[in-house]
Design an enzyme around this catalytic site. Sequence first.
Site, PDB file in Angstrom:
ATOM      1  N   HIS A 172      27.819  38.383  39.967  1.00 57.65           N
ATOM      2  CA  HIS A 172      28.776  38.225  41.069  1.00 57.65           C
ATOM      3  C   HIS A 172      30.078  38.942  40.709  1.00 57.65           C
ATOM      4  O   HIS A 172      30.673  38.671  39.662  1.00 57.65           O
ATOM      5  CB  HIS A 172      29.014  36.723  41.279  1.00 57.65           C
ATOM      6  CG  HIS A 172      29.875  36.364  42.439  1.00 57.65           C
ATOM      7  ND1 HIS A 172      29.392  36.263  43.732  1.00 57.65           N
ATOM      8  CD2 HIS A 172      31.197  36.068  42.513  1.00 57.65           C
ATOM      9  CE1 HIS A 172      30.382  35.909  44.537  1.00 57.65           C
ATOM     10  NE2 HIS A 172      31.497  35.790  43.827  1.00 57.65           N
TER      11      HIS A 172
ATOM     12  N   MET B  74      36.966  39.929  48.945  1.00 52.54           N
ATOM     13  CA  MET B  74      38.074  39.097  49.431  1.00 52.54           C
ATOM     14  C   MET B  74      39.219  40.044  49.768  1.00 52.54           C
ATOM     15  O   MET B  74      40.252  40.082  49.093  1.00 52.54           O
ATOM     16  CB  MET B  74      38.474  38.085  48.340  1.00 52.54           C
ATOM     17  CG  MET B  74      37.480  36.957  48.204  1.00 52.54           C
ATOM     18  SD  MET B  74      37.581  36.156  46.595  1.00 52.54           S
ATOM     19  CE  MET B  74      36.554  37.260  45.641  1.00 52.54           C
TER      20      MET B  74
ATOM     21  N   ASP C  81      33.895  39.851  41.984  1.00 51.63           N
ATOM     22  CA  ASP C  81      34.931  39.411  42.913  1.00 51.63           C
ATOM     23  C   ASP C  81      35.965  40.503  43.137  1.00 51.63           C
ATOM     24  O   ASP C  81      36.690  40.888  42.217  1.00 51.63           O
ATOM     25  CB  ASP C  81      35.617  38.158  42.367  1.00 51.63           C
ATOM     26  CG  ASP C  81      34.718  36.945  42.448  1.00 51.63           C
ATOM     27  OD1 ASP C  81      34.312  36.582  43.570  1.00 51.63           O
ATOM     28  OD2 ASP C  81      34.388  36.378  41.387  1.00 51.63           O
TER      29      ASP C  81
ATOM     30  N   HIS D 221      31.541  40.291  46.278  1.00 45.31           N
ATOM     31  CA  HIS D 221      32.235  39.358  47.166  1.00 45.31           C
ATOM     32  C   HIS D 221      33.580  39.979  47.516  1.00 45.31           C
ATOM     33  O   HIS D 221      34.479  40.037  46.672  1.00 45.31           O
ATOM     34  CB  HIS D 221      32.379  38.026  46.404  1.00 45.31           C
ATOM     35  CG  HIS D 221      33.150  36.974  47.124  1.00 45.31           C
ATOM     36  ND1 HIS D 221      33.586  35.821  46.494  1.00 45.31           N
ATOM     37  CD2 HIS D 221      33.561  36.876  48.417  1.00 45.31           C
ATOM     38  CE1 HIS D 221      34.230  35.070  47.373  1.00 45.31           C
ATOM     39  NE2 HIS D 221      34.246  35.689  48.535  1.00 45.31           N
TER      40      HIS D 221
ATOM     41  N   MET E  90      39.330  41.579  45.000  1.00 48.43           N
ATOM     42  CA  MET E  90      40.504  40.965  45.644  1.00 48.43           C
ATOM     43  C   MET E  90      41.590  42.018  45.831  1.00 48.43           C
ATOM     44  O   MET E  90      41.797  42.857  44.944  1.00 48.43           O
ATOM     45  CB  MET E  90      41.045  39.832  44.765  1.00 48.43           C
ATOM     46  CG  MET E  90      40.006  38.773  44.429  1.00 48.43           C
ATOM     47  SD  MET E  90      40.758  37.376  43.560  1.00 48.43           S
ATOM     48  CE  MET E  90      39.299  36.460  43.075  1.00 48.43           C
TER      49      MET E  90
ATOM     50  N   SER F 174      30.012  34.767  37.645  1.00 43.80           N
ATOM     51  CA  SER F 174      31.099  35.569  38.217  1.00 43.80           C
ATOM     52  C   SER F 174      31.897  36.212  37.090  1.00 43.80           C
ATOM     53  O   SER F 174      32.470  35.522  36.236  1.00 43.80           O
ATOM     54  CB  SER F 174      32.015  34.679  39.057  1.00 43.80           C
ATOM     55  OG  SER F 174      33.237  35.353  39.264  1.00 43.80           O
TER      56      SER F 174
ATOM     57  N   MET G 245      32.481  29.042  50.407  1.00 41.02           N
ATOM     58  CA  MET G 245      33.494  28.829  49.367  1.00 41.02           C
ATOM     59  C   MET G 245      33.742  27.335  49.193  1.00 41.02           C
ATOM     60  O   MET G 245      34.011  26.624  50.163  1.00 41.02           O
ATOM     61  CB  MET G 245      34.817  29.512  49.737  1.00 41.02           C
ATOM     62  CG  MET G 245      34.777  31.039  49.770  1.00 41.02           C
ATOM     63  SD  MET G 245      34.166  31.814  48.267  1.00 41.02           S
ATOM     64  CE  MET G 245      35.334  31.226  47.036  1.00 41.02           C
TER      65      MET G 245
ATOM     66  N   ASP H  58      30.296  29.062  45.968  1.00 46.22           N
ATOM     67  CA  ASP H  58      31.200  29.743  45.035  1.00 46.22           C
ATOM     68  C   ASP H  58      32.478  28.929  44.877  1.00 46.22           C
ATOM     69  O   ASP H  58      33.206  28.715  45.850  1.00 46.22           O
ATOM     70  CB  ASP H  58      31.511  31.133  45.621  1.00 46.22           C
ATOM     71  CG  ASP H  58      32.319  32.008  44.696  1.00 46.22           C
ATOM     72  OD1 ASP H  58      32.596  31.595  43.551  1.00 46.22           O
ATOM     73  OD2 ASP H  58      32.678  33.133  45.121  1.00 46.22           O
TER      74      ASP H  58
HETATM   75  C1  DX5 Z   1      37.138  32.695  43.509  1.00 47.39           C
HETATM   76  C2  DX5 Z   1      35.963  33.602  43.289  1.00 47.39           C
HETATM   77  C3  DX5 Z   1      34.908  32.995  42.457  1.00 47.39           C
HETATM   78  C4  DX5 Z   1      35.365  32.585  41.069  1.00 47.39           C
HETATM   79  C5  DX5 Z   1      34.699  31.271  40.785  1.00 47.39           C
HETATM   80  O1  DX5 Z   1      37.970  33.240  44.446  1.00 47.39           O
HETATM   81  O2  DX5 Z   1      35.372  34.002  44.494  1.00 47.39           O
HETATM   82  O3  DX5 Z   1      33.735  33.796  42.389  1.00 47.39           O
HETATM   83  O4  DX5 Z   1      35.042  33.480  40.057  1.00 47.39           O
HETATM   84  O5  DX5 Z   1      35.172  30.783  39.572  1.00 47.39           O
HETATM   85  P1  DX5 Z   1      34.827  29.334  39.068  1.00 47.39           P
HETATM   86  O6  DX5 Z   1      33.314  29.243  38.978  1.00 47.39           O
HETATM   87  O7  DX5 Z   1      35.509  29.252  37.745  1.00 47.39           O
HETATM   88  O8  DX5 Z   1      35.367  28.378  40.083  1.00 47.39           O
HETATM   89 ZN    ZN Z   2      33.354  34.980  44.379  1.00 47.96          ZN
END
Ligand code: DX5
Ligand code: ZN
Length: 221
Positions: A32, A67, A34, A65, A36, A8, A136, A174
């Site tokens: 990956h 969010m 993320d 992903h 947000m 990620s 998650m 994740d």
């Molecule tokens: C969290 C993200 C993850 C995050 C995971 O909201 O969706 O993808 O990067 O990070 P680690 O592996 O450090 O928990």
């Molecule tokens: Zn993620």
Amino acid sequence: MSIKIAPSLLSADFARLADEIASVEKGADLLHLDVMDGHFVPNITMGPLVVKACRAHSRLPFDCHLMIEEPQRYIDRFLVAGADMISVHCEAEPHLQRALQMIRDGGAKAGIAINPATPAESLTTAIEFCDFVLVMTVNPGFGGQHFIEPVVPKIRHIAQLVRERGVPVEIEVDGGIDARTAPAVVSAGARILVAGSAVFGQPDRAAAMESIRAAVTSSKV
Ligand code: DX5
Ligand code: ZN
């Protein structure tokens, strides 16, 4: 057991994204990303512009992903930016089957992301419409959080649902995934492992990914 590792980018140095991507290009199966919005989760990260900019620096499939609230409004933009997989949260999308169909119509794999407190039952009417479920194992929003152990039986429950329905749905996990937690999630049925801090928090990224694979192999799951 064949697993896929998806580093990620959230835990990478955002001022040096091209170099950071290059550091995982060999050894990773997916990248990956993320996304947000500061509403669905408290953090704000990247949008389609950054995904497109990264696309030019990688041959890895891009796993976006989302969010974000009302993800349907942005699916087209992430498809155009070069996403190969897009997941939307079942908690954020009131028209889940329609959103998944939009992703598939755009030629990408469609995923349902599910928060730790959301029961597996909320997938029963949508699982046929997706290609993967992103379970998650932390509450989304930040990297480096602690793995929530009670989600493991839920992964098993979702894997069972997938088998019962006979659908080709992969399970991705994740949050808090590292060499210590990976064997349990793989044993429960996960096949795609997202790892942020466990990969980008280490100076040798290839070795970090290898240690996760080795932990899964040596636990003989
Ligand atoms: C969290 C993200 C993850 C995050 C995971 O909201 O969706 O993808 O990067 O990070 P680690 O592996 O450090 O928990
Ligand atoms: Zn993620």
